[in-house]
Design a protein around this motif. Structure first.
Motif, mmCIF file in Angstrom:
data_model
loop_
_atom_site.group_PDB
_atom_site.id
_atom_site.type_symbol
_atom_site.label_atom_id
_atom_site.label_comp_id
_atom_site.label_asym_id
_atom_site.label_seq_id
_atom_site.Cartn_x
_atom_site.Cartn_y
_atom_site.Cartn_z
ATOM 1 N N GLU A 43 0.854 -1.193 0.000
ATOM 2 C CA GLU A 43 0.000 0.000 0.000
ATOM 3 C C GLU A 43 0.895 1.250 0.000
ATOM 4 O OE1 GLU A 43 -3.510 0.477 -0.206
ATOM 5 O OE2 GLU A 43 -3.295 -1.589 -0.873
ATOM 6 N N PHE A 44 0.831 2.060 1.062
ATOM 7 C CA PHE A 44 1.646 3.269 1.112
ATOM 8 C C PHE A 44 2.770 3.163 2.138
ATOM 9 C CE2 PHE A 44 -2.338 4.782 -0.703
ATOM 10 C CZ PHE A 44 -1.842 5.397 -1.837
ATOM 11 N N SER A 45 3.122 1.940 2.534
ATOM 12 C CA SER A 45 4.262 1.747 3.422
ATOM 13 C C SER A 45 5.314 0.934 2.681
ATOM 14 C CB SER A 45 3.829 1.049 4.715
ATOM 15 O OG SER A 45 3.320 -0.230 4.427
ATOM 16 N N LEU A 46 6.546 1.370 2.806
ATOM 17 C CA LEU A 46 7.668 0.741 2.119
ATOM 18 C C LEU A 46 8.673 0.260 3.153
ATOM 19 C CD1 LEU A 46 8.293 3.622 -0.451
ATOM 20 C CD2 LEU A 46 6.832 1.660 -0.787
ATOM 21 N N VAL A 47 9.436 -0.760 2.792
ATOM 22 C CA VAL A 47 10.531 -1.229 3.636
ATOM 23 C C VAL A 47 11.754 -1.387 2.745
ATOM 24 C CG1 VAL A 47 11.390 -3.088 5.095
ATOM 25 C CG2 VAL A 47 8.990 -2.445 5.220
ATOM 26 N N ALA A 48 12.822 -0.664 3.076
ATOM 27 C CA ALA A 48 14.087 -0.803 2.368
ATOM 28 C C ALA A 48 14.984 -1.678 3.230
ATOM 29 C CB ALA A 48 14.734 0.558 2.137
ATOM 30 N N ASP A 53 24.330 -0.479 6.726
ATOM 31 C CA ASP A 53 23.690 0.826 6.944
ATOM 32 C C ASP A 53 23.817 1.729 5.727
ATOM 33 O OD1 ASP A 53 22.801 0.368 9.453
ATOM 34 O OD2 ASP A 53 24.211 1.709 10.471
ATOM 35 N N ILE A 54 25.012 1.816 5.188
ATOM 36 C CA ILE A 54 25.263 2.736 4.084
ATOM 37 C C ILE A 54 24.455 2.354 2.844
ATOM 38 C CG2 ILE A 54 27.302 1.552 3.194
ATOM 39 C CD1 ILE A 54 28.476 4.456 2.854
ATOM 40 N N MET A 59 19.850 3.516 -0.738
ATOM 41 C CA MET A 59 18.560 3.144 -1.308
ATOM 42 C C MET A 59 17.492 4.195 -1.006
ATOM 43 S SD MET A 59 18.659 -0.942 -0.573
ATOM 44 C CE MET A 59 16.988 -1.251 -1.048
ATOM 45 N N VAL A 60 17.527 4.779 0.181
ATOM 46 C CA VAL A 60 16.578 5.839 0.515
ATOM 47 C C VAL A 60 16.822 7.052 -0.373
ATOM 48 C CG1 VAL A 60 15.888 7.465 2.331
ATOM 49 C CG2 VAL A 60 16.178 5.054 2.873
ATOM 50 N N ASP A 61 18.089 7.399 -0.610
ATOM 51 C CA ASP A 61 18.408 8.509 -1.507
ATOM 52 C C ASP A 61 17.961 8.213 -2.941
ATOM 53 O OD1 ASP A 61 19.476 9.970 0.556
ATOM 54 O OD2 ASP A 61 21.559 9.412 0.119
ATOM 55 N N MET A 62 18.158 6.964 -3.392
ATOM 56 C CA MET A 62 17.697 6.573 -4.733
ATOM 57 C C MET A 62 16.182 6.681 -4.825
ATOM 58 S SD MET A 62 19.896 3.324 -6.035
ATOM 59 C CE MET A 62 20.397 2.516 -4.531
ATOM 60 N N LEU A 63 15.491 6.280 -3.768
ATOM 61 C CA LEU A 63 14.034 6.360 -3.759
ATOM 62 C C LEU A 63 13.579 7.811 -3.821
ATOM 63 C CD1 LEU A 63 11.314 4.892 -3.533
ATOM 64 C CD2 LEU A 63 11.524 5.098 -1.060
ATOM 65 N N ARG A 64 14.249 8.676 -3.069
ATOM 66 C CA ARG A 64 13.902 10.101 -3.088
ATOM 67 C C ARG A 64 14.067 10.672 -4.497
ATOM 68 N NH1 ARG A 64 16.558 11.486 1.418
ATOM 69 N NH2 ARG A 64 14.720 11.265 2.711
ATOM 70 N N GLU A 83 16.601 -0.540 11.674
ATOM 71 C CA GLU A 83 16.536 -1.686 12.582
ATOM 72 C C GLU A 83 17.495 -2.754 12.083
ATOM 73 O OE1 GLU A 83 12.603 -3.207 12.604
ATOM 74 O OE2 GLU A 83 11.695 -1.305 13.184
ATOM 75 N N GLN A 84 18.266 -3.312 12.991
ATOM 76 C CA GLN A 84 19.163 -4.419 12.664
ATOM 77 C C GLN A 84 18.442 -5.709 13.026
ATOM 78 O OE1 GLN A 84 22.488 -3.920 11.555
ATOM 79 N NE2 GLN A 84 22.668 -6.110 11.201
ATOM 80 N N SER A 85 18.289 -6.609 12.043
ATOM 81 C CA SER A 85 17.679 -7.911 12.328
ATOM 82 C C SER A 85 18.508 -8.974 11.616
ATOM 83 C CB SER A 85 16.216 -7.948 11.872
ATOM 84 O OG SER A 85 16.110 -7.745 10.497
ATOM 85 N N GLY A 86 19.269 -9.704 12.393
ATOM 86 C CA GLY A 86 20.179 -10.686 11.802
ATOM 87 C C GLY A 86 21.277 -9.976 11.042
ATOM 88 N N LYS A 87 21.477 -10.361 9.788
ATOM 89 C CA LYS A 87 22.483 -9.669 8.989
ATOM 90 C C LYS A 87 21.858 -8.642 8.057
ATOM 91 C CE LYS A 87 22.823 -12.792 5.067
ATOM 92 N NZ LYS A 87 23.716 -13.437 4.155
#
Length: 160
Positions: A43-48, A53-54, A59-64, A83-87
């Protein structure tokens, strides 16, 4: 009586195009080779998500940038915490769609403070502005375009 609506909408089709464009760019970039990274849309929520981290920041900059190319104002994008989850590193991104009550009240207050001969009323997730003269309505639009609000605005349904 002339009227128009003030709304804040994100075109879902253009948003989907922007997400696809980012995913294609990630698949082809050299620094993302062999890395499990993508932007998921619901819908209107995205997860990158990516492995570092970098990479998530890139990816956020590319999305912008992709949103700008698809005629979506990047102010509609609200980036959450990493958020860090596993690797994997994930960041939640929400797209602001519709005016919330606080912003609608703020817009009505701004219009009333200008002392123009128009009426502004909150109708759900939009604000309807009515007035006797078309010029007054155009003044309201020009004034709101000059204001720095936390969300992009569109002016729809202009009726004479």
């Amino acid at each position: 009586m002339p009227s128009f609506d003030i709304v804040s909408e994100v075109d879902k089709h253009q948003l989907n195009n922007a997400v696809d464009q980012v995913n294609r760019t990630v698949a082809n970039r050299f620094d993302f080779k062999g890395v499990d990274a993508e932007v998921e849309m619901n819908e209107f929520s995205l997860v990158a998500r990516a492995e570092a981290d970098i990479q998530v920041d890139q990816m956020v900059d590319m999305l912008r940038a992709s949103l700008i190319k698809c005629s979506i104002d990047p102010l509609a994008m609200e980036v959450g915490d990493k958020e860090q989850s596993g690797k994997q590193v994930k960041v939640a991104i929400t797209m602001k769609n519709g005016l919330d009550k606080e912003l609608a009240k703020k817009i009505v207050k701004i219009i009333k403070d200008e002392k123009l001969k128009v009426q502004a009323a909150i109708q759900g997730d939009q604000v309807r502005v009515t007035g006797k003269k078309r010029d007054d309505l155009q003044q309201v639009i020009a004034m709101l375009k000059g204001k720095e609000l936390e969300q992009p605005l569109q002016f729809n349904n202009f009726r004479d």
